[in-house]
Design a protein around this motif. Structure first.
Motif, PDB file in Angstrom:
ATOM      1  N   MET A   1      -4.715 -16.260  -1.734  1.00 29.76           N
ATOM      2  CA  MET A   1      -4.076 -14.974  -1.462  1.00 29.76           C
ATOM      3  C   MET A   1      -5.066 -13.840  -1.674  1.00 29.76           C
ATOM      4  N   ALA A   2      -4.740 -12.702  -1.086  1.00 28.73           N
ATOM      5  CA  ALA A   2      -5.565 -11.512  -1.208  1.00 28.73           C
ATOM      6  C   ALA A   2      -4.670 -10.291  -1.251  1.00 28.73           C
ATOM      7  N   VAL A   3      -5.217  -9.197  -1.756  1.00 23.19           N
ATOM      8  CA  VAL A   3      -4.483  -7.935  -1.835  1.00 23.19           C
ATOM      9  C   VAL A   3      -5.143  -6.938  -0.894  1.00 23.19           C
ATOM     10  N   GLY A   4      -4.324  -6.285  -0.073  1.00 24.25           N
ATOM     11  CA  GLY A   4      -4.859  -5.310   0.873  1.00 24.25           C
ATOM     12  C   GLY A   4      -4.029  -5.279   2.133  1.00 24.25           C
ATOM     13  N   GLY A   5      -4.719  -5.173   3.271  1.00 25.25           N
ATOM     14  CA  GLY A   5      -4.027  -5.135   4.545  1.00 25.25           C
ATOM     15  C   GLY A   5      -4.848  -5.795   5.626  1.00 25.25           C
ATOM     16  N   ASN A   6      -4.361  -5.710   6.842  1.00 26.87           N
ATOM     17  CA  ASN A   6      -5.061  -6.355   7.954  1.00 26.87           C
ATOM     18  C   ASN A   6      -6.404  -5.681   8.230  1.00 26.87           C
ATOM     19  N   SER A   7      -6.537  -4.412   7.846  1.00 23.69           N
ATOM     20  CA  SER A   7      -7.791  -3.698   8.109  1.00 23.69           C
ATOM     21  C   SER A   7      -8.832  -3.945   7.029  1.00 23.69           C
ATOM     22  N   MET A   8      -8.389  -4.059   5.753  1.00 20.68           N
ATOM     23  CA  MET A   8      -9.357  -4.242   4.673  1.00 20.68           C
ATOM     24  C   MET A   8      -8.674  -4.858   3.448  1.00 20.68           C
ATOM     25  N   LEU A   9      -9.406  -5.744   2.753  1.00 22.08           N
ATOM     26  CA  LEU A   9      -8.907  -6.387   1.536  1.00 22.08           C
ATOM     27  C   LEU A   9      -9.533  -5.724   0.312  1.00 22.08           C
ATOM     28  N   SER A  10      -8.733  -5.567  -0.733  1.00 19.28           N
ATOM     29  CA  SER A  10      -9.233  -5.005  -1.985  1.00 19.28           C
ATOM     30  C   SER A  10      -9.814  -6.090  -2.875  1.00 19.28           C
ATOM     31  N   THR A  11      -9.160  -7.227  -2.925  1.00 23.69           N
ATOM     32  CA  THR A  11      -9.648  -8.352  -3.717  1.00 23.69           C
ATOM     33  C   THR A  11      -8.941  -9.620  -3.272  1.00 23.69           C
ATOM     34  N   SER A  12      -9.348 -10.757  -3.800  1.00 18.32           N
ATOM     35  CA  SER A  12      -8.719 -12.045  -3.469  1.00 18.32           C
ATOM     36  C   SER A  12      -8.775 -12.932  -4.699  1.00 18.32           C
TER      37      SER A  12
END
Length: 551
Positions: A43-54
């Motif tokens: 899993m990752a945190v963020g959106g389709n444009s950019m991830l903050s972390t995983s």
């Protein structure tokens, strides 16, 4: 540079016990804590444009922070992406800071998930009460603190222990997740530790700076000292001093500027399929798609700035066109920028400037917004060769400027590829050799022209003198023949006297081939006349061709 190194060495302070605490995959860990089902899947945190972390399961597939979500899904098709929830992250961060406060009042939060702290007083207190060696006591204190953080937040933290913020920051990344690493406060131990570090592992050195140093043969930190002369000549004094201090393992022990030492800007980007940013009907009007992307970026950046209580006076916009050309513009204002509407307004203005410059031809695949020059920073930002070039590239309001080579100080057109080639040549010394050669050629041409000009003047004076002498000899004498010949050069009638005819032809031809005594043609079939033979016996000036043959 040896004097600077000696001065830096005199500032070494190994009396403090500095700790850098870094939460493990913080945003993702909070989401997995609140939803245990996410612990078993990538899993990752963020959106389709950019991830903050995983999380670490996703990282095994190559998913990482600052990666576009749609690319991450291609690497890991079953990736679960959870939207950011900064309210939860701030609450968890406050719990962490509460635990840190139990051990020291000297702390500085670099972000929501990392903090520097000085535990010197706590270590001395325990050594006095319980005894033990300094390094061992510090290790125990940090171990205890990490366990308390886990109990209160259900999250794990990694830590680095050293005598300054630089070494502590590097150490915190060496035993992740849920571990700690320590470098003892001993000069030899510190030098040995930093010498083997890859340049990219040094906080403050990015990919571009790494590439520049790599071109100088600097692969690891130890190479900085061996190439100190070259670094001192190429980089600014402030940059060179920064590199030397890192090679010596020196860092700050004043936590008031620790956060700014690590972070000098904050940005967010969005990657998307090729999208038109400007309306065809109005070349300066942004499309609805462009405004939507800009609004999302502004909101994300504003939330991150608010979370870390940062604000800057300079805002930059970056656009990668469909041709993969990257263009950037920035604007500096007189007030602190951190709110969404401020960011969006300034960024929109810069995009409209780009639209006017490019006359509506704006089809892009990436857009980014960055805030820098934080007003909370109490010290000047460090300048490097990369920051030098980027500051030249980020023109305010589209202003056209010249880039100045940091090596030879020559002004160049603002084109990154040609600028980089020029700097590479300066570093290798090739530009200097070319300059010397051009100067030599230029000087040689000037000298040869002067010599030829002088020869022409001498020739004209000698020919004139010869004509005058012959005229005087002919005075009072009856001419043997009244016949005249036509000069084959100028077509004028000339006396049939052979000597005067040759002199006249020489004068018409100007400069002869190789010497003043041999003409291109004439009554003697190209042979020198007696008078001109006498002149040609003198040393003649060098021609331009003979100059280059000598060279």
């Amino acid at each position: 540079m040896d004097i600077i190194i000696a001065q830096l060495e005199s500032t070494r302070d190994m009396s403090r016990d500095i700790v850098h605490v870094d939460m493990d995959a913080f945003y993702a860990a909070v989401e997995m804590r609140d939803n245990p089902e996410l612990r078993e899947v990538p899993m990752a945190v963020g959106g389709n444009s950019m991830l903050s972390t995983s999380n670490y399961l996703a990282r095994k597939h190559g998913v990482r922070s600052a990666m576009p979500g749609f690319i991450a899904r291609k690497l890991c098709p079953n990736l679960v992406i959870v939207p950011c929830n900064f309210e939860k992250y701030r609450a968890a961060s406050q719990l962490v800071m509460g635990v840190v406060g139990e051990y020291t009042d000297l702390s500085s939060a670099a972000s929501l998930d990392e903090v520097y702290l000085d535990i010197t007083a706590e270590v001395k207190k325990r050594m006095k009460e319980e005894g033990g060696e300094r390094a061992a006591v510090a290790w125990t204190v940090v171990e205890e603190m990490r366990e308390k953080i886990r109990e209160k937040t259900e999250l794990t933290a990694s830590a680095g222990i050293a005598c300054n913020t630089f070494i502590a920051k590097v150490c915190s990344d060496l035993n992740k997740p849920n571990g700690q690493y320590q470098v003892r406060p001993d000069r030899q131990t510190i030098i040995e530790f930093v010498s083997g570090l890859e340049i990219r592992k040094v906080p403050g050195i990015g990919r571009v700076q790494q590439a520049m140093l790599d071109g100088l043969g600097v692969k690891v930190v130890a190479d900085i000292l061996s190439e100190r002369g070259t670094i001192g000549n190429i980089f600014s004094p402030l940059s060179a001093e920064f590199y030397m201090s890192r090679a010596l393992g020196l860092g700050s022990t004043d936590l008031s500027g620790a956060a700014q030492e690590v972070r000098s800007s904050m940005s967010t980007e969005s990657t998307f399929s090729s999208t038109k940013l400007v309306n065809k009907s109005s070349p300066t009007t942004l499309t609805k798609a462009a405004l939507t992307i800009l609004s999302d970026l502004s909101e994300t950046l504003a939330e991150r700035l608010a979370a870390e209580k940062l604000a800057g006076v300079t805002l930059s916009v970056k656009v990668k066109l469909s041709t993969f050309e990257i263009i950037q513009r920035s604007k500096t204002v007189s007030y602190a920028v951190s709110k969404r509407d401020e960011i969006e307004r300034l960024a929109r203005g810069l995009l409209e400037v780009l639209a006017r410059e490019r006359r509506g031809e704006m089809e892009a695949r990436l857009m980014g917004v960055r805030v820098h020059n934080f007003i909370s920073s109490g010290t000047p930002q460090q300048h490097t060769l990369h920051s030098y070039t980027t500051s030249q590239e980020e023109e305010e309001e589209g202003e056209q400027v010249k880039w100045e080579c940091p090596v030879c100080l020559v002004s160049l057109p603002p084109q990154l590829s040609s600028f980089n080639r020029h700097v590479d040549k300066c570093i290798s010394g090739e530009t200097n050799r070319e300059h010397v050669k051009k100067e030599q050629v230029k000087k040689g041409e000037q000298t040869s022209k002067q010599q030829v000009k002088k020869g022409e003047q001498t020739n004209r004076e000698q020919v004139k003198k010869g004509e005058q002498t012959k005229t005087e000899q002919q005075k009072g004498k009856k001419r043997k023949s009244d016949e005249y010949h036509e000069c084959p050069v100028c077509g004028k009638p000339v006396t049939s006297d052979l000597t005067l005819l040759n002199i006249h032809i020489d004068r018409c031809l100007g400069v002869t081939n190789g010497s003043l005594g041999v003409t291109n043609g004439g009554a003697n079939g190209g042979q020198p006349s007696a008078k001109v033979q006498k002149l040609s016996s003198k040393k003649q000036p060098s021609s331009l061709m003979s100059y280059f043959k000598k060279q």
